[in-house]
Design a protein around this motif. Structure first.
Motif, PDB file in Angstrom:
ATOM      1  N   SER A 153      -2.746  -2.211  -3.368  1.00  0.00           N
ATOM      2  CA  SER A 153      -3.882  -1.291  -3.403  1.00  0.00           C
ATOM      3  C   SER A 153      -3.233   0.135  -3.444  1.00  0.00           C
ATOM      4  CB  SER A 153      -4.693  -1.545  -2.068  1.00  0.00           C
ATOM      5  OG  SER A 153      -5.754  -0.616  -1.996  1.00  0.00           O
ATOM      6  N   TYR A 154      -3.970   1.066  -4.314  1.00  0.00           N
ATOM      7  CA  TYR A 154      -3.336   2.460  -4.593  1.00  0.00           C
ATOM      8  C   TYR A 154      -3.935   3.277  -3.413  1.00  0.00           C
ATOM      9  CZ  TYR A 154      -2.921   0.563  -9.052  1.00  0.00           C
ATOM     10  OH  TYR A 154      -2.452  -0.305 -10.242  1.00  0.00           O
ATOM     11  N   HIS A 167       0.804  -1.263   0.036  1.00  0.00           N
ATOM     12  CA  HIS A 167      -0.067  -0.014  -0.029  1.00  0.00           C
ATOM     13  C   HIS A 167       0.852   1.291   0.096  1.00  0.00           C
ATOM     14  CE1 HIS A 167      -3.801   1.689   0.220  1.00  0.00           C
ATOM     15  NE2 HIS A 167      -3.629   2.216   1.588  1.00  0.00           N
ATOM     16  N   SER A 219      -8.269  -0.418  -6.639  1.00  0.00           N
ATOM     17  CA  SER A 219      -8.348   0.819  -6.866  1.00  0.00           C
ATOM     18  C   SER A 219      -9.353   1.216  -5.561  1.00  0.00           C
ATOM     19  CB  SER A 219      -9.099   1.472  -7.877  1.00  0.00           C
ATOM     20  OG  SER A 219     -10.436   1.081  -8.197  1.00  0.00           O
ATOM     21  N   GLY A 220      -9.624   2.619  -5.338  1.00  0.00           N
ATOM     22  CA  GLY A 220     -10.695   2.993  -4.333  1.00  0.00           C
ATOM     23  C   GLY A 220     -11.965   3.282  -4.947  1.00  0.00           C
ATOM     24  N   GLU A 273      -6.530  -2.745 -11.620  1.00  0.00           N
ATOM     25  CA  GLU A 273      -7.333  -1.587 -11.549  1.00  0.00           C
ATOM     26  C   GLU A 273      -9.026  -2.144 -11.061  1.00  0.00           C
ATOM     27  OE1 GLU A 273      -8.529   2.514 -13.752  1.00  0.00           O
ATOM     28  OE2 GLU A 273      -7.166   1.089 -14.849  1.00  0.00           O
ATOM     29  N   GLY A 275      -6.732   6.062  -4.271  1.00  0.00           N
ATOM     30  CA  GLY A 275      -7.300   4.850  -5.426  1.00  0.00           C
ATOM     31  C   GLY A 275      -8.535   5.401  -6.205  1.00  0.00           C
ATOM     32  N   GLN A 276      -8.555   6.802  -6.224  1.00  0.00           N
ATOM     33  CA  GLN A 276      -9.313   7.368  -7.229  1.00  0.00           C
ATOM     34  C   GLN A 276      -8.896   7.838  -8.646  1.00  0.00           C
ATOM     35  OE1 GLN A 276     -12.783   7.426  -6.074  1.00  0.00           O
ATOM     36  NE2 GLN A 276     -11.966   6.587  -4.396  1.00  0.00           N
ATOM     37  N   ASP A 299      -5.196   9.253  -9.094  1.00  0.00           N
ATOM     38  CA  ASP A 299      -4.206   8.787  -8.062  1.00  0.00           C
ATOM     39  C   ASP A 299      -3.315   7.537  -8.515  1.00  0.00           C
ATOM     40  OD1 ASP A 299      -5.533  10.482  -6.307  1.00  0.00           O
ATOM     41  OD2 ASP A 299      -6.830   9.151  -5.406  1.00  0.00           O
ATOM     42  N   TYR A 300      -3.414   6.845  -9.679  1.00  0.00           N
ATOM     43  CA  TYR A 300      -2.526   6.133 -10.401  1.00  0.00           C
ATOM     44  C   TYR A 300      -2.930   6.026 -11.638  1.00  0.00           C
ATOM     45  CZ  TYR A 300      -6.940   3.588 -10.620  1.00  0.00           C
ATOM     46  OH  TYR A 300      -8.362   3.176 -11.022  1.00  0.00           O
TER      47      TYR A 300
END
Length: 223
Positions: free
Chosen positions: A154-155, A116, A181-182, A195, A158-159, A162-163
């Motif tokens: 996990s990013y 993370h 992702s989130g 993703e 994660g929106q 954000d990656y």
């Protein structure tokens, strides 16, 4: 899955997971595990609450910390946190503290662990060099210190934004099987394994909202 590696995953969630034989993946911001330190966003929230209660002006870098580089956020925390740290009660610390490496290594077999980033870094705020190092360092430490394969990631936050594809390429280079992702939602057949969407469940969920989340009803209504 849990995104921040809190110790209460073992003490609270662990009992429920064991009862229903459910496996879980916990994602670790590895510097917080190294240093037994509260996660940056938890420290930021404490500082913001305490400053507001005392009528002190907000600190711009901490008011919108999800848009700042991790270096900027940590610089502010290094300056301010010693003033506030003693206010954290033992109960708050026990609730919010991350796992130790010993706890990671001795976790029941139903628990797996993934990366993370090292500093809980929102990758989209950083240079390409920092992004790469944050990903690789977290995965390396979980493998070497935690004794786990670290095959998933996990990013943080994660929106969208954000990656990106560059971050996914770094994960491919170390044979990462999946990344979360989130972004809320389900994953149809053929979804990009680096993703993946997820169904977020938080303290704000009551039992009805929990069932709506897991059934996919909430996601369908929001589309």
């Amino acid at each position: 899955s849990d995104l921040d590696g809190y110790y209460n995953n073992l003490t609270l969630a662990g009992r429920i997971l064991a009862e229903f034989a459910i496996p879980a993946t916990v994602f670790l911001a590895t510097r917080c595990v190294d240093e037994a330190q509260l996660l940056p966003h938890d420290r930021v929230r404490f500082i913001r609450l305490w400053r507001a209660a005392e009528g002190e002006p907000p600190i711009p870098e901490l008011e919108h910390f999800t848009r700042e580089t991790i270096g900027t956020v940590l610089e502010q925390l290094d300056s301010l946190w010693p003033r506030y740290e003693a206010r954290v009660t033992p109960e708050q610390m026990e609730i919010l503290r991350p796992m130790t490496w010993r706890e990671v290594r001795s976790a029941p077999p139903r628990f797996d662990f993934g990366g993370h980033t090292h500093n809980h870094t929102i990758l989209g705020n950083e240079t390409r060099e920092v992004r790469r190092w944050e990903i690789l360092e977290s995965m390396r430490r979980i493998r070497e210190q935690g004794g786990h394969d670290a095959a998933v990631f996990s990013y943080p936050n994660g929106q969208e934004g954000d990656y990106d594809e560059g971050d996914k390429e770094v994960l491919r280079s170390i044979v990462c099987k999946a990344a979360l992702s989130g972004i809320a939602g389900t994953n149809p057949a053929g979804a990009d394994m680096l993703e993946l969407r997820r169904l977020p469940v938080s303290l704000g969920h009551n039992s009805q909202a929990f069932h709506a989340e897991l059934s996919g009803l909430r996601y369908k209504l929001l589309r």
